[in-house]
Design an enzyme around this catalytic site. Structure first.
Site, PDB file in Angstrom:
ATOM      1  N   ASN A 112       3.481  93.210  -7.304  1.00  0.00           N
ATOM      2  CA  ASN A 112       2.416  94.540  -7.442  1.00  0.00           C
ATOM      3  C   ASN A 112       2.653  94.951  -8.872  1.00  0.00           C
ATOM      4  O   ASN A 112       1.841  95.530  -9.748  1.00  0.00           O
ATOM      5  CB  ASN A 112       2.466  95.582  -6.429  1.00  0.00           C
ATOM      6  CG  ASN A 112       3.835  96.265  -6.325  1.00  0.00           C
ATOM      7  OD1 ASN A 112       4.807  95.688  -6.514  1.00  0.00           O
ATOM      8  ND2 ASN A 112       4.027  97.428  -5.808  1.00  0.00           N
ATOM      9  N   GLU A 157      14.324  97.930  -2.271  1.00  0.00           N
ATOM     10  CA  GLU A 157      13.200  98.741  -2.594  1.00  0.00           C
ATOM     11  C   GLU A 157      12.161  98.536  -1.627  1.00  0.00           C
ATOM     12  O   GLU A 157      11.444  97.184  -1.915  1.00  0.00           O
ATOM     13  CB  GLU A 157      12.893  98.761  -3.989  1.00  0.00           C
ATOM     14  CG  GLU A 157      14.076  99.279  -5.030  1.00  0.00           C
ATOM     15  CD  GLU A 157      14.243 100.759  -4.942  1.00  0.00           C
ATOM     16  OE1 GLU A 157      13.574 101.602  -4.079  1.00  0.00           O
ATOM     17  OE2 GLU A 157      15.083 101.455  -5.697  1.00  0.00           O
ATOM     18  N   CYS A 181       3.974 101.055  -4.390  1.00  0.00           N
ATOM     19  CA  CYS A 181       4.956 101.565  -3.293  1.00  0.00           C
ATOM     20  C   CYS A 181       4.875 103.163  -3.146  1.00  0.00           C
ATOM     21  O   CYS A 181       5.164 103.722  -1.988  1.00  0.00           O
ATOM     22  CB  CYS A 181       6.363 101.066  -3.474  1.00  0.00           C
ATOM     23  SG  CYS A 181       6.789 101.019  -4.976  1.00  0.00           S
ATOM     24  N   GLU A 221      17.671 102.692  -7.908  1.00  0.00           N
ATOM     25  CA  GLU A 221      17.506 102.117  -9.224  1.00  0.00           C
ATOM     26  C   GLU A 221      17.285 103.115 -10.166  1.00  0.00           C
ATOM     27  O   GLU A 221      17.090 104.259  -9.852  1.00  0.00           O
ATOM     28  CB  GLU A 221      16.403 101.143  -8.954  1.00  0.00           C
ATOM     29  CG  GLU A 221      16.610 100.041  -8.088  1.00  0.00           C
ATOM     30  CD  GLU A 221      15.795  98.648  -8.209  1.00  0.00           C
ATOM     31  OE1 GLU A 221      14.413  98.989  -7.678  1.00  0.00           O
ATOM     32  OE2 GLU A 221      16.160  97.918  -8.645  1.00  0.00           O
TER      33      GLU A 221
HETATM   34  P1  NAD Z   1       7.139  90.406   0.119  1.00  0.00           P
HETATM   35  O1  NAD Z   1       8.091  90.966   0.842  1.00  0.00           O
HETATM   36  O2  NAD Z   1       6.354  89.553   0.717  1.00  0.00           O
HETATM   37  O3  NAD Z   1       7.857  89.486  -1.061  1.00  0.00           O
HETATM   38  C1  NAD Z   1       8.890  90.173  -2.045  1.00  0.00           C
HETATM   39  C2  NAD Z   1       9.462  89.107  -2.639  1.00  0.00           C
HETATM   40  O4  NAD Z   1      10.288  88.513  -1.672  1.00  0.00           O
HETATM   41  C3  NAD Z   1       8.491  87.893  -3.231  1.00  0.00           C
HETATM   42  O5  NAD Z   1       9.031  87.303  -4.426  1.00  0.00           O
HETATM   43  C4  NAD Z   1       8.783  86.812  -2.157  1.00  0.00           C
HETATM   44  O6  NAD Z   1       8.699  85.329  -2.767  1.00  0.00           O
HETATM   45  C5  NAD Z   1      10.197  87.216  -1.719  1.00  0.00           C
HETATM   46  N1  NAD Z   1      10.589  86.748  -0.370  1.00  0.00           N
HETATM   47  C6  NAD Z   1       9.723  86.230   0.541  1.00  0.00           C
HETATM   48  N2  NAD Z   1      10.513  85.717   1.659  1.00  0.00           N
HETATM   49  C7  NAD Z   1      11.655  85.769   1.200  1.00  0.00           C
HETATM   50  C8  NAD Z   1      12.812  85.453   1.967  1.00  0.00           C
HETATM   51  N3  NAD Z   1      12.903  84.900   3.041  1.00  0.00           N
HETATM   52  N4  NAD Z   1      13.849  85.539   1.265  1.00  0.00           N
HETATM   53  C9  NAD Z   1      14.218  85.887  -0.004  1.00  0.00           C
HETATM   54  N5  NAD Z   1      12.930  86.264  -0.516  1.00  0.00           N
HETATM   55  C10 NAD Z   1      11.789  86.378   0.035  1.00  0.00           C
HETATM   56  O7  NAD Z   1       6.498  91.529  -0.585  1.00  0.00           O
HETATM   57  P2  NAD Z   1       5.077  91.614  -1.529  1.00  0.00           P
HETATM   58  O8  NAD Z   1       4.130  91.284  -0.487  1.00  0.00           O
HETATM   59  O9  NAD Z   1       5.295  90.601  -2.678  1.00  0.00           O
HETATM   60  O10 NAD Z   1       5.161  93.092  -2.155  1.00  0.00           O
HETATM   61  C11 NAD Z   1       4.452  93.940  -1.406  1.00  0.00           C
HETATM   62  C12 NAD Z   1       5.643  95.044  -0.840  1.00  0.00           C
HETATM   63  O11 NAD Z   1       6.608  95.392  -1.636  1.00  0.00           O
HETATM   64  C13 NAD Z   1       4.904  96.274  -0.439  1.00  0.00           C
HETATM   65  O12 NAD Z   1       5.639  96.628   0.866  1.00  0.00           O
HETATM   66  C14 NAD Z   1       5.533  97.426  -1.363  1.00  0.00           C
HETATM   67  O13 NAD Z   1       5.409  98.637  -0.777  1.00  0.00           O
HETATM   68  C15 NAD Z   1       6.729  96.838  -1.621  1.00  0.00           C
HETATM   69  N6  NAD Z   1       7.467  97.419  -3.067  1.00  0.00           N
HETATM   70  C16 NAD Z   1       8.176  98.479  -2.898  1.00  0.00           C
HETATM   71  C17 NAD Z   1       8.544  98.720  -3.989  1.00  0.00           C
HETATM   72  C18 NAD Z   1       9.699 100.035  -4.406  1.00  0.00           C
HETATM   73  O14 NAD Z   1      10.414 100.373  -5.276  1.00  0.00           O
HETATM   74  N7  NAD Z   1      10.404 100.628  -2.966  1.00  0.00           N
HETATM   75  C19 NAD Z   1       8.064  98.559  -5.238  1.00  0.00           C
HETATM   76  C20 NAD Z   1       6.853  97.724  -5.472  1.00  0.00           C
HETATM   77  C21 NAD Z   1       6.718  97.060  -3.947  1.00  0.00           C
END
Ligand code: NAD
Length: 453
Positions: A131, A229, A263, A433
Protein backbone atom coordinates in the site's frame (compact mmCIF):
# COMPACT_ATOMS: atom_id res chain seq x y z
CA UNK A 1 12.10 -18.02 -14.38
CA UNK A 2 9.41 -17.39 -11.81
CA UNK A 3 8.14 -13.91 -11.41
CA UNK A 4 5.24 -11.56 -11.93
CA UNK A 5 3.94 -9.44 -14.78
CA UNK A 6 2.99 -6.06 -13.38
CA UNK A 7 -0.07 -4.19 -14.64
CA UNK A 8 -0.76 -0.48 -14.34
CA UNK A 9 -3.81 -0.44 -12.00
CA UNK A 10 -5.24 2.69 -13.62
CA UNK A 11 -5.57 1.19 -17.10
CA UNK A 12 -4.54 -2.51 -16.87
CA UNK A 13 -1.71 -2.12 -19.40
CA UNK A 14 1.37 -4.29 -18.95
CA UNK A 15 4.26 -2.48 -17.25
CA UNK A 16 6.96 -5.13 -17.14
CA UNK A 17 7.87 -8.53 -15.75
CA UNK A 18 9.86 -8.80 -12.52
CA UNK A 19 11.85 -11.89 -11.67
CA UNK A 20 11.35 -13.42 -8.23
CA UNK A 21 14.24 -14.35 -5.96
CA UNK A 22 14.74 -17.94 -4.87
CA UNK A 23 15.68 -19.30 -1.45
CA UNK A 24 19.23 -19.85 -2.75
CA UNK A 25 19.44 -16.20 -3.81
CA UNK A 26 18.23 -15.09 -0.39
CA UNK A 27 20.89 -17.24 1.27
CA UNK A 28 23.59 -15.73 -0.96
CA UNK A 29 22.34 -12.22 -0.21
CA UNK A 30 22.34 -12.84 3.54
CA UNK A 31 25.87 -14.32 3.43
CA UNK A 32 27.03 -11.23 1.55
CA UNK A 33 25.23 -8.95 4.00
CA UNK A 34 26.83 -10.67 7.02
CA UNK A 35 30.33 -9.89 5.70
CA UNK A 36 29.54 -6.32 4.65
CA UNK A 37 27.73 -5.49 7.89
CA UNK A 38 30.86 -6.05 9.98
CA UNK A 39 32.77 -3.50 7.92
CA UNK A 40 29.86 -1.04 7.97
CA UNK A 41 29.56 -1.27 11.77
CA UNK A 42 33.31 -0.73 12.12
CA UNK A 43 33.25 2.56 10.18
CA UNK A 44 33.49 5.81 12.09
CA UNK A 45 29.96 6.94 13.01
CA UNK A 46 30.43 10.12 10.96
CA UNK A 47 31.23 8.03 7.88
CA UNK A 48 28.01 6.03 8.25
CA UNK A 49 26.13 9.30 8.72
CA UNK A 50 27.69 10.70 5.55
CA UNK A 51 26.68 7.58 3.61
CA UNK A 52 23.05 7.98 4.67
CA UNK A 53 23.10 11.67 3.76
CA UNK A 54 24.43 10.80 0.29
CA UNK A 55 21.63 8.21 -0.02
CA UNK A 56 19.12 10.94 0.91
CA UNK A 57 20.53 13.27 -1.78
CA UNK A 58 20.35 10.46 -4.38
CA UNK A 59 16.66 9.96 -3.50
CA UNK A 60 16.08 13.69 -3.75
CA UNK A 61 17.70 13.84 -7.19
CA UNK A 62 15.53 10.92 -8.32
CA UNK A 63 12.34 12.15 -6.67
CA UNK A 64 10.27 12.66 -9.82
CA UNK A 65 11.33 9.30 -11.24
CA UNK A 66 10.48 7.48 -8.00
CA UNK A 67 7.12 9.23 -7.88
CA UNK A 68 6.33 8.30 -11.51
CA UNK A 69 7.25 4.67 -10.81
CA UNK A 70 4.76 4.61 -7.92
CA UNK A 71 2.06 6.19 -10.06
CA UNK A 72 2.50 3.49 -12.71
CA UNK A 73 2.99 0.53 -10.38
CA UNK A 74 0.59 1.37 -7.53
CA UNK A 75 -1.85 3.91 -8.99
CA UNK A 76 -0.99 6.55 -6.39
CA UNK A 77 -1.90 10.11 -7.44
CA UNK A 78 1.22 11.95 -8.56
CA UNK A 79 1.02 14.63 -5.84
CA UNK A 80 0.86 11.91 -3.18
CA UNK A 81 3.65 9.89 -4.81
CA UNK A 82 5.92 12.96 -4.79
CA UNK A 83 5.21 13.37 -1.08
CA UNK A 84 6.11 9.70 -0.53
CA UNK A 85 9.46 10.00 -2.31
CA UNK A 86 10.19 13.18 -0.36
CA UNK A 87 9.30 11.36 2.84
CA UNK A 88 11.88 8.64 2.08
CA UNK A 89 14.51 11.38 1.66
CA UNK A 90 13.42 12.96 4.97
CA UNK A 91 13.52 9.63 6.83
CA UNK A 92 17.07 9.07 5.56
CA UNK A 93 18.10 12.59 6.56
CA UNK A 94 16.53 12.17 10.00
CA UNK A 95 18.32 8.86 10.72
CA UNK A 96 21.57 10.15 9.24
CA UNK A 97 21.85 11.99 12.56
CA UNK A 98 21.60 8.72 14.51
CA UNK A 99 25.02 7.04 14.03
CA UNK A 100 26.71 9.84 15.99
CA UNK A 101 24.03 9.69 18.69
CA UNK A 102 23.90 5.96 19.52
CA UNK A 103 24.62 6.90 23.10
CA UNK A 104 24.94 4.29 25.84
CA UNK A 105 24.89 4.91 29.60
CA UNK A 106 27.43 5.14 32.35
CA UNK A 107 25.85 3.57 35.42
CA UNK A 108 27.16 4.16 38.95
CA UNK A 109 28.34 0.88 40.50
CA UNK A 110 30.78 -0.14 43.24
CA UNK A 111 34.35 -1.19 42.37
CA UNK A 112 34.59 0.06 38.82
CA UNK A 113 33.07 1.67 35.76
CA UNK A 114 29.91 0.35 34.16
CA UNK A 115 28.98 1.36 30.62
CA UNK A 116 26.45 0.20 28.05
CA UNK A 117 26.95 -0.05 24.29
CA UNK A 118 24.21 -0.18 21.66
CA UNK A 119 25.49 -2.95 19.40
CA UNK A 120 24.00 -3.52 15.94
CA UNK A 121 22.03 -6.74 15.50
CA UNK A 122 23.68 -7.83 12.23
CA UNK A 123 21.40 -8.44 9.25
CA UNK A 124 17.82 -7.13 9.41
CA UNK A 125 15.03 -8.45 7.16
CA UNK A 126 12.39 -5.89 6.16
CA UNK A 127 9.11 -7.21 4.68
CA UNK A 128 6.85 -4.58 3.14
CA UNK A 129 3.18 -4.49 1.99
CA UNK A 130 1.90 -3.02 -1.27
CA UNK A 131 0.00 0.00 0.00
CA UNK A 132 2.89 2.43 0.68
CA UNK A 133 5.81 0.58 -0.90
CA UNK A 134 8.64 3.06 -0.52
CA UNK A 135 7.71 4.95 2.64
CA UNK A 136 7.15 1.84 4.76
CA UNK A 137 10.38 0.30 3.44
CA UNK A 138 12.30 3.40 4.56
CA UNK A 139 10.90 3.21 8.11
CA UNK A 140 12.75 -0.10 8.40
CA UNK A 141 15.92 0.29 6.35
CA UNK A 142 16.94 3.84 7.34
CA UNK A 143 17.14 3.39 11.15
CA UNK A 144 18.48 -0.17 10.73
CA UNK A 145 21.38 1.03 8.54
CA UNK A 146 21.98 3.99 10.86
CA UNK A 147 22.41 1.63 13.81
CA UNK A 148 25.12 -0.29 11.94
CA UNK A 149 23.12 -3.16 10.45
CA UNK A 150 22.86 -4.54 6.92
CA UNK A 151 19.38 -4.83 5.40
CA UNK A 152 17.66 -7.30 3.10
CA UNK A 153 14.35 -5.89 1.88
CA UNK A 154 11.44 -7.76 0.34
CA UNK A 155 8.86 -5.59 -1.40
CA UNK A 156 5.30 -6.83 -1.90
CA UNK A 157 4.72 -8.93 -5.02
CA UNK A 158 2.50 -6.32 -6.72
CA UNK A 159 4.63 -3.23 -6.00
CA UNK A 160 8.39 -3.86 -6.21
CA UNK A 161 9.48 -1.06 -8.55
CA UNK A 162 10.29 1.79 -6.16
CA UNK A 163 12.09 -0.58 -3.77
CA UNK A 164 14.24 -1.91 -6.63
CA UNK A 165 15.05 1.68 -7.59
CA UNK A 166 15.96 2.57 -3.99
CA UNK A 167 18.42 -0.34 -4.01
CA UNK A 168 20.08 1.15 -7.11
CA UNK A 169 20.16 4.61 -5.55
CA UNK A 170 21.92 3.27 -2.44
CA UNK A 171 24.68 1.94 -4.67
CA UNK A 172 24.81 5.19 -6.66
CA UNK A 173 25.25 6.99 -3.33
CA UNK A 174 28.30 4.88 -2.60
CA UNK A 175 26.90 2.58 0.07
CA UNK A 176 28.83 -0.71 -0.01
CA UNK A 177 27.52 -3.46 -2.28
CA UNK A 178 25.59 -5.95 -0.18
CA UNK A 179 24.72 -3.52 2.61
CA UNK A 180 21.19 -2.84 1.37
CA UNK A 181 19.82 -5.55 -0.92
CA UNK A 182 16.34 -5.63 -2.43
CA UNK A 183 14.97 -9.10 -3.13
CA UNK A 184 11.62 -9.10 -4.94
CA UNK A 185 9.73 -12.31 -4.48
CA UNK A 186 6.91 -14.24 -2.91
CA UNK A 187 6.10 -13.96 0.76
CA UNK A 188 6.07 -17.72 1.22
CA UNK A 189 9.55 -17.97 -0.34
CA UNK A 190 11.63 -14.83 0.27
CA UNK A 191 9.71 -13.56 3.32
CA UNK A 192 9.67 -17.01 4.96
CA UNK A 193 13.39 -17.41 4.35
CA UNK A 194 14.10 -14.09 6.07
CA UNK A 195 12.20 -15.47 9.06
CA UNK A 196 13.89 -18.89 9.10
CA UNK A 197 17.42 -17.78 8.21
CA UNK A 198 19.54 -17.87 11.39
CA UNK A 199 21.73 -14.94 10.28
CA UNK A 200 18.78 -12.56 9.91
CA UNK A 201 18.58 -11.25 13.46
CA UNK A 202 15.47 -9.09 13.28
CA UNK A 203 12.34 -9.00 11.14
CA UNK A 204 10.46 -5.78 10.48
CA UNK A 205 7.12 -6.91 9.12
CA UNK A 206 4.34 -4.65 7.86
CA UNK A 207 1.25 -6.30 6.46
CA UNK A 208 -1.84 -8.24 7.44
CA UNK A 209 -2.45 -9.49 10.96
CA UNK A 210 -2.81 -13.07 9.67
CA UNK A 211 0.65 -13.14 8.10
CA UNK A 212 2.10 -11.10 10.98
CA UNK A 213 1.11 -13.79 13.48
CA UNK A 214 2.81 -16.40 11.33
CA UNK A 215 5.96 -14.27 11.09
CA UNK A 216 5.97 -13.79 14.86
CA UNK A 217 5.64 -17.54 15.45
CA UNK A 218 8.55 -18.15 13.06
CA UNK A 219 10.67 -15.56 14.88
CA UNK A 220 9.82 -17.18 18.23
CA UNK A 221 11.36 -20.44 17.04
CA UNK A 222 14.71 -18.63 16.76
CA UNK A 223 14.24 -16.07 19.54
CA UNK A 224 14.50 -13.49 16.77
CA UNK A 225 13.49 -9.87 17.36
CA UNK A 226 10.38 -8.75 15.47
CA UNK A 227 8.46 -5.55 14.86
CA UNK A 228 4.92 -5.93 13.54
CA UNK A 229 2.90 -3.17 11.89
CA UNK A 230 -0.44 -4.77 11.07
CA UNK A 231 -4.01 -3.92 10.22
CA UNK A 232 -6.30 -1.18 11.47
CA UNK A 233 -9.96 -0.15 11.75
CA UNK A 234 -9.57 3.29 13.20
CA UNK A 235 -12.29 5.53 14.58
CA UNK A 236 -12.90 9.17 13.74
CA UNK A 237 -14.87 10.36 16.77
CA UNK A 238 -16.91 13.54 16.26
CA UNK A 239 -18.44 15.21 19.31
CA UNK A 240 -21.34 17.65 19.07
CA UNK A 241 -19.22 20.52 20.43
CA UNK A 242 -16.62 20.23 17.65
CA UNK A 243 -16.12 22.38 14.57
CA UNK A 244 -18.50 20.15 12.61
CA UNK A 245 -17.87 21.87 9.27
CA UNK A 246 -14.15 21.22 9.55
CA UNK A 247 -14.60 17.68 10.86
CA UNK A 248 -16.87 16.84 7.91
CA UNK A 249 -14.66 18.58 5.35
CA UNK A 250 -11.59 16.61 6.43
CA UNK A 251 -13.24 13.23 7.08
CA UNK A 252 -13.03 12.07 3.40
CA UNK A 253 -9.26 12.53 3.14
CA UNK A 254 -8.84 10.66 6.44
CA UNK A 255 -10.31 7.52 4.91
CA UNK A 256 -10.21 7.86 1.11
CA UNK A 257 -6.59 8.93 0.74
CA UNK A 258 -4.66 6.23 -1.13
CA UNK A 259 -8.12 4.86 -2.03
CA UNK A 260 -8.51 3.72 1.57
CA UNK A 261 -5.55 1.38 1.26
CA UNK A 262 -4.09 2.84 4.40
CA UNK A 263 -3.59 1.04 7.70
CA UNK A 264 -4.41 4.35 9.45
CA UNK A 265 -7.62 5.00 7.48
CA UNK A 266 -10.31 6.38 9.77
CA UNK A 267 -12.81 3.90 8.36
CA UNK A 268 -15.34 4.17 11.19
CA UNK A 269 -16.82 7.63 11.67
CA UNK A 270 -18.54 7.83 15.06
CA UNK A 271 -20.80 10.86 15.52
CA UNK A 272 -22.59 12.10 18.64
CA UNK A 273 -26.27 11.30 18.09
CA UNK A 274 -27.52 14.89 18.55
CA UNK A 275 -25.57 16.06 15.47
CA UNK A 276 -25.65 12.84 13.43
CA UNK A 277 -27.98 14.09 10.66
CA UNK A 278 -26.31 17.49 10.51
CA UNK A 279 -22.90 15.87 10.16
CA UNK A 280 -24.10 13.57 7.35
CA UNK A 281 -25.50 16.62 5.55
CA UNK A 282 -22.07 18.25 5.72
CA UNK A 283 -20.21 15.07 4.79
CA UNK A 284 -22.12 14.37 1.58
CA UNK A 285 -20.79 17.32 -0.50
CA UNK A 286 -17.27 16.67 0.83
CA UNK A 287 -17.41 13.04 -0.34
CA UNK A 288 -18.86 13.99 -3.72
CA UNK A 289 -16.09 16.57 -4.18
CA UNK A 290 -13.26 14.00 -3.92
CA UNK A 291 -11.47 14.08 -7.29
CA UNK A 292 -11.15 10.44 -8.38
CA UNK A 293 -9.34 9.83 -11.65
CA UNK A 294 -6.12 9.27 -13.51
CA UNK A 295 -3.23 9.24 -11.03
CA UNK A 296 -1.08 11.05 -13.60
CA UNK A 297 -3.14 14.25 -13.27
CA UNK A 298 -1.84 16.90 -10.90
CA UNK A 299 -5.18 17.55 -9.18
CA UNK A 300 -6.27 13.91 -8.72
CA UNK A 301 -6.93 13.10 -5.06
CA UNK A 302 -7.80 9.40 -5.33
CA UNK A 303 -6.64 6.81 -7.84
CA UNK A 304 -7.59 3.18 -8.47
CA UNK A 305 -7.19 0.20 -6.16
CA UNK A 306 -3.95 -1.71 -6.54
CA UNK A 307 -5.21 -4.86 -8.31
CA UNK A 308 -8.20 -6.77 -9.65
CA UNK A 309 -8.02 -9.21 -6.73
CA UNK A 310 -8.10 -6.37 -4.21
CA UNK A 311 -10.99 -4.66 -6.05
CA UNK A 312 -13.00 -7.89 -5.77
CA UNK A 313 -12.29 -8.02 -2.02
CA UNK A 314 -13.39 -4.41 -1.48
CA UNK A 315 -16.55 -4.95 -3.58
CA UNK A 316 -17.52 -7.89 -1.37
CA UNK A 317 -18.07 -5.44 1.52
CA UNK A 318 -20.70 -3.49 -0.42
CA UNK A 319 -23.28 -6.05 -1.59
CA UNK A 320 -26.38 -4.83 -3.42
CA UNK A 321 -28.47 -4.67 -0.24
CA UNK A 322 -25.95 -2.44 1.60
CA UNK A 323 -27.28 0.71 3.22
CA UNK A 324 -25.34 3.17 1.11
CA UNK A 325 -25.86 6.75 2.34
CA UNK A 326 -24.07 8.32 -0.64
CA UNK A 327 -21.11 7.80 -2.92
CA UNK A 328 -18.56 9.80 -4.81
CA UNK A 329 -17.57 9.16 -8.41
CA UNK A 330 -15.09 6.88 -10.18
CA UNK A 331 -14.07 6.47 -13.84
CA UNK A 332 -15.65 3.72 -15.98
CA UNK A 333 -13.68 1.35 -18.15
CA UNK A 334 -10.29 -0.22 -17.65
CA UNK A 335 -8.62 0.03 -14.25
CA UNK A 336 -9.49 -1.08 -10.73
CA UNK A 337 -11.86 1.72 -9.80
CA UNK A 338 -14.17 1.93 -6.80
CA UNK A 339 -15.97 5.15 -5.78
CA UNK A 340 -15.73 6.65 -2.29
CA UNK A 341 -18.64 5.00 -0.47
CA UNK A 342 -20.39 5.93 2.79
CA UNK A 343 -22.35 3.17 4.54
CA UNK A 344 -24.93 3.45 7.32
CA UNK A 345 -24.66 -0.02 8.83
CA UNK A 346 -27.64 -1.69 10.49
CA UNK A 347 -25.67 -2.65 13.57
CA UNK A 348 -22.38 -2.11 15.37
CA UNK A 349 -21.34 -5.66 14.55
CA UNK A 350 -21.80 -5.56 10.75
CA UNK A 351 -18.84 -6.99 8.85
CA UNK A 352 -18.22 -3.59 7.26
CA UNK A 353 -17.89 -2.08 10.76
CA UNK A 354 -15.58 -4.66 12.28
CA UNK A 355 -13.32 -5.87 9.43
CA UNK A 356 -10.53 -3.95 7.73
CA UNK A 357 -11.82 -3.28 4.18
CA UNK A 358 -8.68 -1.47 3.00
CA UNK A 359 -10.64 0.38 0.34
CA UNK A 360 -12.64 3.63 -0.04
CA UNK A 361 -15.53 2.52 2.16
CA UNK A 362 -16.46 4.18 5.45
CA UNK A 363 -19.19 3.38 7.97
CA UNK A 364 -20.91 6.09 10.01
CA UNK A 365 -22.45 5.22 13.37
CA UNK A 366 -24.05 7.32 16.14
CA UNK A 367 -22.95 7.29 19.80
CA UNK A 368 -24.70 8.56 22.94
CA UNK A 369 -22.06 10.07 25.22
CA UNK A 370 -18.35 10.14 25.96
CA UNK A 371 -18.29 6.70 27.59
CA UNK A 372 -20.20 5.20 24.67
CA UNK A 373 -17.81 6.87 22.19
CA UNK A 374 -14.78 5.33 23.89
CA UNK A 375 -16.43 1.91 24.16
CA UNK A 376 -17.41 1.98 20.48
CA UNK A 377 -13.97 3.17 19.36
CA UNK A 378 -12.44 0.31 21.36
CA UNK A 379 -14.87 -2.31 20.04
CA UNK A 380 -12.27 -3.56 17.57
CA UNK A 381 -9.47 -6.07 17.63
CA UNK A 382 -7.28 -3.34 16.14
CA UNK A 383 -5.79 -0.19 17.69
CA UNK A 384 -3.59 1.67 15.25
CA UNK A 385 -4.82 5.19 14.71
CA UNK A 386 -7.79 7.51 15.20
CA UNK A 387 -9.06 11.07 15.54
CA UNK A 388 -11.07 12.99 18.10
CA UNK A 389 -12.99 16.15 17.25
CA UNK A 390 -14.04 18.36 20.19
CA UNK A 391 -13.49 21.90 21.48
CA UNK A 392 -13.36 20.66 25.10
CA UNK A 393 -9.68 20.25 26.06
CA UNK A 394 -10.45 18.02 29.04
CA UNK A 395 -12.56 15.72 26.91
CA UNK A 396 -9.86 15.60 24.21
CA UNK A 397 -7.37 14.39 26.80
CA UNK A 398 -9.78 11.94 28.51
CA UNK A 399 -10.82 10.36 25.21
CA UNK A 400 -7.22 10.25 23.91
CA UNK A 401 -6.24 8.35 27.05
CA UNK A 402 -9.32 6.13 26.82
CA UNK A 403 -8.93 4.92 23.24
CA UNK A 404 -6.66 1.89 22.91
CA UNK A 405 -4.63 3.02 19.93
CA UNK A 406 -1.04 3.87 19.13
CA UNK A 407 -1.53 7.10 17.16
CA UNK A 408 -4.29 9.58 17.87
CA UNK A 409 -4.84 13.09 16.65
CA UNK A 410 -7.15 15.74 18.07
CA UNK A 411 -8.94 18.06 15.64
CA UNK A 412 -6.84 16.73 12.77
CA UNK A 413 -6.03 13.46 11.04
CA UNK A 414 -2.29 13.46 11.28
CA UNK A 415 -0.68 10.13 12.11
CA UNK A 416 2.69 9.60 10.51
CA UNK A 417 5.60 11.95 11.05
CA UNK A 418 9.11 10.59 10.77
CA UNK A 419 10.08 12.31 14.03
CA UNK A 420 7.35 10.74 16.20
CA UNK A 421 6.80 7.08 17.14
CA UNK A 422 4.34 5.03 15.11
CA UNK A 423 2.78 1.63 15.82
CA UNK A 424 -0.26 -0.21 17.04
CA UNK A 425 -2.01 -1.59 20.12
CA UNK A 426 -3.74 -4.99 20.22
CA UNK A 427 -3.79 -6.82 16.84
CA UNK A 428 -2.40 -3.75 15.07
CA UNK A 429 1.13 -4.61 16.00
CA UNK A 430 4.08 -4.86 18.27
CA UNK A 431 6.90 -2.37 18.71
CA UNK A 432 7.25 1.14 17.33
CA UNK A 433 8.84 2.58 14.21
CA UNK A 434 10.01 6.12 13.46
CA UNK A 435 10.71 8.80 16.05
CA UNK A 436 13.86 9.39 18.08
CA UNK A 437 14.14 5.82 19.43
CA UNK A 438 13.79 3.79 16.22
CA UNK A 439 17.51 3.29 15.57
CA UNK A 440 17.99 1.92 19.11
CA UNK A 441 15.36 -0.72 18.30
CA UNK A 442 17.90 -2.16 15.84
CA UNK A 443 20.50 -2.74 18.56
CA UNK A 444 21.21 -4.99 21.51
CA UNK A 445 22.27 -3.33 24.75
CA UNK A 446 25.63 -4.63 25.95
CA UNK A 447 26.70 -3.95 29.51
CA UNK A 448 30.44 -3.83 30.31
CA UNK A 449 31.87 -3.56 33.81
CA UNK A 450 35.51 -2.47 34.13
CA UNK A 451 37.05 -3.14 37.50
CA UNK A 452 39.10 -0.37 39.07
CA UNK A 453 40.78 -2.81 41.47
P1 NAD B 1 0.25 -9.27 3.48
O1 NAD B 1 0.32 -9.67 4.91
O2 NAD B 1 -0.49 -10.13 2.55
O3 NAD B 1 1.72 -9.10 2.87
C1 NAD B 1 2.68 -8.25 3.47
C2 NAD B 1 4.07 -8.72 3.04
O4 NAD B 1 4.31 -10.00 3.64
C3 NAD B 1 4.24 -8.92 1.55
O5 NAD B 1 5.53 -8.51 1.17
C4 NAD B 1 4.08 -10.42 1.40
O6 NAD B 1 4.75 -10.93 0.26
C5 NAD B 1 4.75 -10.91 2.66
N1 NAD B 1 4.37 -12.27 3.07
C6 NAD B 1 3.26 -12.98 2.72
N2 NAD B 1 3.31 -14.21 3.28
C7 NAD B 1 4.45 -14.27 4.00
C8 NAD B 1 5.04 -15.27 4.81
N3 NAD B 1 4.45 -16.46 5.00
N4 NAD B 1 6.20 -15.00 5.44
C9 NAD B 1 6.80 -13.80 5.30
N5 NAD B 1 6.30 -12.81 4.52
C10 NAD B 1 5.12 -13.04 3.89
O7 NAD B 1 -0.34 -7.77 3.51
P2 NAD B 1 -0.67 -6.84 2.25
O8 NAD B 1 -1.96 -7.31 1.68
O9 NAD B 1 0.51 -6.68 1.38
O10 NAD B 1 -0.86 -5.42 2.98
C11 NAD B 1 -2.06 -5.01 3.52
C12 NAD B 1 -2.05 -5.13 5.04
O11 NAD B 1 -0.94 -4.41 5.57
C13 NAD B 1 -3.27 -4.50 5.68
O12 NAD B 1 -3.77 -5.33 6.69
C14 NAD B 1 -2.73 -3.21 6.30
O13 NAD B 1 -3.47 -2.72 7.36
C15 NAD B 1 -1.37 -3.61 6.68
N6 NAD B 1 -0.52 -2.44 6.83
C16 NAD B 1 -0.13 -2.04 8.08
C17 NAD B 1 0.64 -0.91 8.25
C18 NAD B 1 1.07 -0.45 9.61
O14 NAD B 1 2.00 0.34 9.67
N7 NAD B 1 0.47 -0.91 10.68
C19 NAD B 1 1.02 -0.17 7.15
C20 NAD B 1 0.61 -0.59 5.89
C21 NAD B 1 -0.16 -1.73 5.75
Amino acid sequence: MTGITLLNPANETVLLAVEHSTVEQVDQAVAHAVAVQRKWAALAPAERAAGLRRFARAVEDDLENLARLEVANSGHPISQARWEAGHVRDVLDYYAAAPERMIGKQIPVAGGLDVTFLEPLGVVGVIVPWNFPMTIASWGFAPALAAGNAVVLKPAEWTPLTAIRLGELALDAGLPTGLFQVLPGRGEVVGERFVTHPDVRKIVFTGSTTVGKRVMAGCAAQVKAVTLELGGKSANVVFADSDLERAAALAPSAVFENAGQDCCARSRILVERSVFDKFLGLLEPAVKAVRVGSPDLEDTEMGPLVSAAHLAKVRSYVPDDSQVAFRGSAPDGAGYWFPPTVLLPGSRTDRAVTEEIFGPVVTVLPFDDEADAIALANASEYGLSGSIWTRDVGRAIRVSRGIESGNLSVNSHSSVRYSTPFGGFKHSGLGRELGPDAAAAFTETKNVFISTD
